[in-house]
Design a protein around this motif. Structure first.
Motif, PDB file in Angstrom:
ATOM      1  N   ASN A 184      53.731  34.068  28.101  1.00  0.00           N
ATOM      2  CA  ASN A 184      54.550  35.112  28.730  1.00  0.00           C
ATOM      3  C   ASN A 184      54.272  36.479  28.120  1.00  0.00           C
ATOM      4  O   ASN A 184      54.464  37.504  28.765  1.00  0.00           O
ATOM      5  CB  ASN A 184      56.046  34.775  28.640  1.00  0.00           C
ATOM      6  N   SER A 228      54.331  28.269  25.675  1.00  0.00           N
ATOM      7  CA  SER A 228      55.267  29.382  25.503  1.00  0.00           C
ATOM      8  C   SER A 228      56.090  29.202  24.238  1.00  0.00           C
ATOM      9  O   SER A 228      57.061  29.921  24.024  1.00  0.00           O
ATOM     10  CB  SER A 228      56.162  29.547  26.743  1.00  0.00           C
ATOM     11  N   GLY A 229      55.724  28.220  23.406  1.00  0.00           N
ATOM     12  CA  GLY A 229      56.359  28.079  22.094  1.00  0.00           C
ATOM     13  C   GLY A 229      55.806  29.130  21.147  1.00  0.00           C
ATOM     14  O   GLY A 229      54.788  29.776  21.449  1.00  0.00           O
ATOM     15  N   HIS A 230      56.451  29.293  19.997  1.00  0.00           N
ATOM     16  CA  HIS A 230      56.138  30.461  19.164  1.00  0.00           C
ATOM     17  C   HIS A 230      54.699  30.486  18.649  1.00  0.00           C
ATOM     18  O   HIS A 230      54.040  31.516  18.685  1.00  0.00           O
ATOM     19  CB  HIS A 230      57.114  30.555  17.996  1.00  0.00           C
ATOM     20  N   GLY A 278      59.189  19.621  26.262  1.00  0.00           N
ATOM     21  CA  GLY A 278      60.327  20.156  25.513  1.00  0.00           C
ATOM     22  C   GLY A 278      61.400  20.615  26.474  1.00  0.00           C
ATOM     23  O   GLY A 278      61.141  21.456  27.345  1.00  0.00           O
ATOM     24  N   TYR A 279      62.610  20.040  26.332  1.00  0.00           N
ATOM     25  CA  TYR A 279      63.706  20.433  27.213  1.00  0.00           C
ATOM     26  C   TYR A 279      64.823  21.057  26.381  1.00  0.00           C
ATOM     27  O   TYR A 279      65.991  20.703  26.452  1.00  0.00           O
ATOM     28  CB  TYR A 279      64.211  19.219  28.016  1.00  0.00           C
ATOM     29  N   GLY A 280      64.408  21.993  25.499  1.00  0.00           N
ATOM     30  CA  GLY A 280      65.384  22.800  24.773  1.00  0.00           C
ATOM     31  C   GLY A 280      65.747  23.994  25.642  1.00  0.00           C
ATOM     32  O   GLY A 280      65.589  23.977  26.865  1.00  0.00           O
ATOM     33  N   ILE A 297      61.202  14.230  23.056  1.00  0.00           N
ATOM     34  CA  ILE A 297      61.285  13.221  21.993  1.00  0.00           C
ATOM     35  C   ILE A 297      62.748  12.951  21.642  1.00  0.00           C
ATOM     36  O   ILE A 297      63.047  12.005  20.925  1.00  0.00           O
ATOM     37  CB  ILE A 297      60.508  13.640  20.719  1.00  0.00           C
ATOM     38  N   ASP A 298      63.648  13.811  22.171  1.00  0.00           N
ATOM     39  CA  ASP A 298      65.079  13.682  21.864  1.00  0.00           C
ATOM     40  C   ASP A 298      65.750  12.964  23.036  1.00  0.00           C
ATOM     41  O   ASP A 298      65.713  13.456  24.169  1.00  0.00           O
ATOM     42  CB  ASP A 298      65.656  15.094  21.685  1.00  0.00           C
ATOM     43  N   LYS A 343      68.367  15.067  25.106  1.00  0.00           N
ATOM     44  CA  LYS A 343      67.744  16.098  25.955  1.00  0.00           C
ATOM     45  C   LYS A 343      67.063  15.434  27.154  1.00  0.00           C
ATOM     46  O   LYS A 343      67.051  15.978  28.253  1.00  0.00           O
ATOM     47  CB  LYS A 343      66.710  16.897  25.161  1.00  0.00           C
ATOM     48  N   VAL A 373      56.732  23.984  25.234  1.00  0.00           N
ATOM     49  CA  VAL A 373      57.788  24.843  24.655  1.00  0.00           C
ATOM     50  C   VAL A 373      58.615  24.011  23.685  1.00  0.00           C
ATOM     51  O   VAL A 373      59.834  23.915  23.800  1.00  0.00           O
ATOM     52  CB  VAL A 373      58.729  25.467  25.721  1.00  0.00           C
ATOM     53  N   THR A 374      57.941  23.428  22.716  1.00  0.00           N
ATOM     54  CA  THR A 374      58.624  22.502  21.805  1.00  0.00           C
ATOM     55  C   THR A 374      58.832  23.081  20.407  1.00  0.00           C
ATOM     56  O   THR A 374      59.675  22.592  19.667  1.00  0.00           O
ATOM     57  CB  THR A 374      57.795  21.211  21.623  1.00  0.00           C
ATOM     58  N   GLY A 375      58.013  24.053  20.002  1.00  0.00           N
ATOM     59  CA  GLY A 375      58.018  24.487  18.600  1.00  0.00           C
ATOM     60  C   GLY A 375      57.308  23.482  17.704  1.00  0.00           C
ATOM     61  O   GLY A 375      57.310  23.629  16.484  1.00  0.00           O
ATOM     62  N   ASN A 376      56.686  22.474  18.291  1.00  0.00           N
ATOM     63  CA  ASN A 376      56.021  21.429  17.510  1.00  0.00           C
ATOM     64  C   ASN A 376      54.499  21.536  17.664  1.00  0.00           C
ATOM     65  O   ASN A 376      54.009  22.295  18.490  1.00  0.00           O
ATOM     66  CB  ASN A 376      56.516  20.057  17.983  1.00  0.00           C
TER      67      ASN A 376
HETATM   68  N1  LIG Z   1      57.930  32.451  24.818  1.00  0.00           N
HETATM   69  C1  LIG Z   1      58.924  33.125  24.283  1.00  0.00           C
HETATM   70  O1  LIG Z   1      59.089  34.316  24.498  1.00  0.00           O
HETATM   71  C2  LIG Z   1      59.922  32.392  23.440  1.00  0.00           C
HETATM   72  C3  LIG Z   1      61.276  32.794  23.435  1.00  0.00           C
HETATM   73  C4  LIG Z   1      62.180  32.072  22.667  1.00  0.00           C
HETATM   74  C5  LIG Z   1      61.738  31.002  21.898  1.00  0.00           C
HETATM   75  N2  LIG Z   1      60.397  30.682  21.886  1.00  0.00           N
HETATM   76  C6  LIG Z   1      59.866  29.575  21.104  1.00  0.00           C
HETATM   77  O2  LIG Z   1      59.809  28.435  21.974  1.00  0.00           O
HETATM   78  C7  LIG Z   1      59.921  27.228  21.211  1.00  0.00           C
HETATM   79  C8  LIG Z   1      61.088  26.392  21.746  1.00  0.00           C
HETATM   80  O3  LIG Z   1      62.309  27.123  21.565  1.00  0.00           O
HETATM   81  P1  LIG Z   1      63.702  26.522  22.064  1.00  0.00           P
HETATM   82  O4  LIG Z   1      64.715  27.569  21.781  1.00  0.00           O
HETATM   83  O5  LIG Z   1      63.581  25.957  23.429  1.00  0.00           O
HETATM   84  O6  LIG Z   1      63.879  25.334  21.002  1.00  0.00           O
HETATM   85  P2  LIG Z   1      64.794  24.029  21.132  1.00  0.00           P
HETATM   86  O7  LIG Z   1      64.903  23.490  19.757  1.00  0.00           O
HETATM   87  O8  LIG Z   1      66.034  24.359  21.909  1.00  0.00           O
HETATM   88  O9  LIG Z   1      63.917  23.043  22.044  1.00  0.00           O
HETATM   89  C9  LIG Z   1      62.712  22.433  21.655  1.00  0.00           C
HETATM   90  C10 LIG Z   1      62.689  21.060  22.318  1.00  0.00           C
HETATM   91  O10 LIG Z   1      61.406  20.479  22.132  1.00  0.00           O
HETATM   92  C11 LIG Z   1      61.583  19.088  21.899  1.00  0.00           C
HETATM   93  N3  LIG Z   1      60.387  18.548  21.251  1.00  0.00           N
HETATM   94  C12 LIG Z   1      60.010  18.641  19.953  1.00  0.00           C
HETATM   95  N4  LIG Z   1      58.827  18.005  19.760  1.00  0.00           N
HETATM   96  C13 LIG Z   1      58.447  17.522  20.974  1.00  0.00           C
HETATM   97  C14 LIG Z   1      57.328  16.789  21.428  1.00  0.00           C
HETATM   98  N5  LIG Z   1      56.351  16.396  20.601  1.00  0.00           N
HETATM   99  N6  LIG Z   1      57.248  16.476  22.755  1.00  0.00           N
HETATM  100  C15 LIG Z   1      58.228  16.850  23.616  1.00  0.00           C
HETATM  101  N7  LIG Z   1      59.328  17.537  23.232  1.00  0.00           N
HETATM  102  C16 LIG Z   1      59.431  17.874  21.924  1.00  0.00           C
HETATM  103  C17 LIG Z   1      62.841  19.020  21.047  1.00  0.00           C
HETATM  104  O11 LIG Z   1      63.433  17.736  21.102  1.00  0.00           O
HETATM  105  C18 LIG Z   1      63.713  20.098  21.701  1.00  0.00           C
HETATM  106  O12 LIG Z   1      64.544  19.568  22.719  1.00  0.00           O
HETATM  107  C19 LIG Z   1      60.101  27.687  19.763  1.00  0.00           C
HETATM  108  O13 LIG Z   1      58.828  27.734  19.146  1.00  0.00           O
HETATM  109  C20 LIG Z   1      60.644  29.084  19.913  1.00  0.00           C
HETATM  110  O14 LIG Z   1      60.457  29.864  18.745  1.00  0.00           O
HETATM  111  C21 LIG Z   1      59.500  31.342  22.656  1.00  0.00           C
END
Ligand SMILES: NC(=O)c1ccc[n+]([C@@H]2O[C@H](COP(=O)([O-])OP(=O)(O)OC[C@H]3O[C@@H](n4cnc5c(N)ncnc54)[C@H](O)[C@@H]3O)[C@@H](O)[C@H]2O)c1
Length: 425
Positions: free
Chosen positions: A347, A300-302, A221-223, A245-246, A249, A276-279
């Motif tokens: 984290n 580190s995703g939610h 995940g490169y969000g 997957i995007d 990105k 860190v994808t949320g997926n």
């Molecule tokens: N650890 C923390 O303290 C913390 C802080 C903020 C956000 N988060 C959580 O982290 C996650 C990501 O947040 P974000 O703001 O970077 O979101 P974002 O939407 O900016 O980025 C997520 C990225 O993941 C990519 N993705 C989706 N499915 C994928 C897959 N199967 N393989 C590879 N890449 C994939 C998407 O294309 C997107 O670029 C969310 O669950 C968010 O709630 C955690």
């Protein structure tokens, strides 16, 4: 301020930890000048007087300052954990003892306890919900429709929660305004990127003490969060591989200088994996099978669904704790996979979450979003609302001021120029 508090009801692990929690809360406050100014203003103006409020957040030293701001504002607030592993038990104790704030949160609580706390909070009959991941909001919408008329609105902290709120809106079940705190510039630019970047690596290091220099770190995940993890991983000497997957990105990651490939290829190359994808199920059985012996995986995703731990458990002939928040899965193929923080936000599970300096801005947005909801009570249609640009800019201005940094202002000629279309070549 803390001398005469009345102790509220609570469910925390050990109330005697309060003195340590208070010391740590005060330490965090040193890096939270913006929220401090809001706390001081709220204590004078009481914008949330008479409002019943649930804050469902990671119970950390920084969240303590948000809770204090809400209390200063006159809110009748109750605090619960937004994740079973993220609570700092000393902070929870201090909020009860020193600040008189009801807290229902224990580090390591099981899912039943987590949901019991959500329901205790909803029994509080909130007017405003501060949510992080939308668990409280989703429970309200699914199970407590009779309470919907009491709701003035909700505010949502994280990307995953915004995705869920958008899905509720699409399904026609969001019957109140929801403030999108995550998408404020002063939130995700700093919290998701620099906060998650630094604290995720902090979690990996505290859990394992591993040297990251020379290691191959796979960032899924490169969000906003992924960019931060990749940037800071490179800073520590890691060789970064990004999976996405995007396509856009993915190009961004390539042009930022990282290798990009599918997880199928990255699986055999990585030493450390961070999702860190949320997926869900971003790392699956075929990936575990291909990994090097001793590869470390964390998230580190939610939610704790990014790594398919159920399947990993089925693939393992032995699972044992090897350090705090570190488990070794011995696979039938003879190799081991190391899992950090039970696949929950590493984290917060293995470290202390984001540094206070970024949460200062995130929680300033939360506090001001609550004030905005009350000020605009009855005027907002159901839906997702951005934090007003002027609020976002004001938080940035206050932060810069606190950092002692000055910037330029537009001259009159520049104002005229940027507002005109006649001046060209
Ligand atoms: N650890 C923390 O303290 C913390 C802080 C903020 C956000 N988060 C959580 O982290 C996650 C990501 O947040 P974000 O703001 O970077 O979101 P974002 O939407 O900016 O980025 C997520 C990225 O993941 C990519 N993705 C989706 N499915 C994928 C897959 N199967 N393989 C590879 N890449 C994939 C998407 O294309 C997107 O670029 C969310 O669950 C968010 O709630 C955690």
């Amino acid at each position: 301020m803390t001398a005469t508090v009345t102790q509220p009801k609570y469910d925390v692990k050990d109330i005697s930890l309060a003195p340590q929690g208070k010391q740590r809360i005060e330490w965090a406050g040193r890096e939270m000048p913006v929220l401090r100014q809001i706390q001081e203003r709220f204590a004078q103006t009481k914008p949330l007087a008479g409002i019943r409020l649930i804050a469902c957040c990671h119970v950390t030293t920084e969240t303590a300052h948000l809770a204090i701001a809400l209390k200063n504002a006159g809110a009748d607030a109750i605090l619960i954990a937004s994740n079973p592993l993220s609570t700092q038990d000393d902070v929870a104790a201090s909020l009860v003892v020193d600040y008189g704030i009801p807290v229902y949160a224990l580090k390591g609580e099981d899912n039943d306890t987590y949901h019991r706390h959500v329901n205790i909070a909803l029994d509080h009959k909130p007017n405003i919900i501060i949510d992080d991941g939308s668990d409280v909001t989703a429970t309200l919408v699914q199970e407590r429709q009779d309470q919907l008329p009491d709701i003035i609105g909700t505010t949502e902290e994280t990307t995953t929660g915004i995705v869920r709120l958008q899905a509720m809106l699409n399904d026609g079940v969001l019957s109140f305004p929801a403030m999108n705190v995550n998408d404020a510039d002063t939130k995700h630019f700093f919290d998701n990127r620099y906060g998650t970047g630094q604290s995720t690596l902090d979690g990996i290091i505290r859990a394992t003490n591993v040297l990251l220099a020379g290691k191959t770190i796979v960032v899924a995940g490169y969000g906003w969060c992924g960019k931060g993890v990749a940037m800071r991983g490179r800073g520590l000497g890691g060789n970064i591989i990004v999976t996405e997957i995007d396509p856009t990105k993915a190009i961004e990651a390539v042009m930022d200088g990282f290798r990009v490939m599918p997880m199928d290829e990255a699986a055999s190359q990585g030493d450390v994996f961070v999702t860190v994808t949320g997926n869900k199920h971003v790392i699956r059985p075929e990936h575990f099978e291909a990994m090097k012996d001793g590869a470390m995986v964390c998230n580190s995703g939610h939610f704790d669904i990014e790594i398919d731990l159920k399947s990993l458990g089925e693939m393992a002939e032995e699972v044992k704790d090897v350090r705090n928040f570190t488990q070794q899965y011995k696979l039938k193929n003879g190799k081991s996979v190391i899992v950090l923080g039970e696949g929950r936000l590493v984290n917060l599970a293995a470290a202390e979450g984001h540094p206070s300096a970024v949460m200062d801005m995130s929680f300033a947005n939360q506090a001001l979003a609550c004030e905005y909801l009350v000020t605009n009570k009855g005027k907002l249609e159901p839906g997702l609302y951005s934090i007003p640009v002027e609020v976002d800019k004001e938080i940035a201005r206050l932060k810069l001021h606190a950092m002692g940094i000055k910037i330029d202002t537009l001259t009159d000629a520049q104002v005229e120029y940027v507002n005109s279309w006649t001046a060209g070549t």
